[in-house]
Design a protein around this motif. Structure first.
Motif, PDB file in Angstrom:
ATOM      1  N   ALA A 156       0.833  -1.208   0.000  1.00  0.00           N
ATOM      2  CA  ALA A 156       0.000   0.000   0.000  1.00  0.00           C
ATOM      3  C   ALA A 156       0.867   1.258   0.000  1.00  0.00           C
ATOM      4  CB  ALA A 156      -0.931  -0.005   1.209  1.00  0.00           C
ATOM      5  N   LEU A 157       1.989   1.231   0.712  1.00  0.00           N
ATOM      6  CA  LEU A 157       2.889   2.382   0.726  1.00  0.00           C
ATOM      7  C   LEU A 157       3.602   2.558  -0.613  1.00  0.00           C
ATOM      8  CD1 LEU A 157       4.431   2.083   4.290  1.00  0.00           C
ATOM      9  CD2 LEU A 157       2.958   3.919   3.444  1.00  0.00           C
ATOM     10  N   ALA A 158       3.768   1.475  -1.358  1.00  0.00           N
ATOM     11  CA  ALA A 158       4.430   1.549  -2.659  1.00  0.00           C
ATOM     12  C   ALA A 158       3.469   1.969  -3.773  1.00  0.00           C
ATOM     13  CB  ALA A 158       5.062   0.207  -3.002  1.00  0.00           C
ATOM     14  N   ASP A 159       2.167   1.816  -3.557  1.00  0.00           N
ATOM     15  CA  ASP A 159       1.157   2.152  -4.564  1.00  0.00           C
ATOM     16  C   ASP A 159       0.896   3.658  -4.557  1.00  0.00           C
ATOM     17  OD1 ASP A 159      -1.013   2.374  -6.242  1.00  0.00           O
ATOM     18  OD2 ASP A 159      -2.350   1.124  -5.044  1.00  0.00           O
ATOM     19  N   PRO A 160       1.225   4.365  -5.648  1.00  0.00           N
ATOM     20  CA  PRO A 160       1.032   5.820  -5.671  1.00  0.00           C
ATOM     21  C   PRO A 160      -0.414   6.253  -5.405  1.00  0.00           C
ATOM     22  CG  PRO A 160       2.318   5.105  -7.566  1.00  0.00           C
ATOM     23  CD  PRO A 160       1.825   3.874  -6.882  1.00  0.00           C
TER      24      PRO A 160
END
Length: 109
Positions: A57-61
């Protein structure tokens, strides 16, 4: 050359090519240029999927800002400050803060 003594030859340095960087090193350098770092954590077996989901989720812009805000609110450590600030934000619901005005016993000095 008898007698059992070792023969000492002059030392020769042989030029050897530098070993190529490993694929892992190259990959990590590429990720570093992108602003990413490797993080290793120890977690309970049942939390692994959760931690991977948080990382995804943190990697998904599209979800990054919302996820970061939720996590910071839930788990971010308190900024260092004064005791007064800490007490101001502490949940004190149901805590009796009244103190009796008993001054104690009489003491002769």
């Amino acid at each position: 050359m008898g007698g059992g003594f070792p023969v000492i030859l002059p030392e020769r340095r042989i030029a050897m090519p530098r070993p190529q960087k490993s694929s892992v090193q190259i990959y990590r350098q590429r990720m570093k240029r992108k602003g990413l770092v490797r993080v290793e954590v120890q977690a309970r077996k049942e939390d692994v999927a959760l931690i991977r989901g948080v990382a995804a989720a943190l990697a998904d812009p599209g979800r990054q800002a919302e996820t970061r805000a939720l996590l910071q609110e839930a788990v971010a450590p308190l900024a260092p400050g004064s005791l007064k600030t800490l007490l101001a934000i502490a949940p004190l619901e149901g805590v009796d803060l009244e103190r009796s005005r008993d001054v104690g016993r009489d003491v002769d000095f």
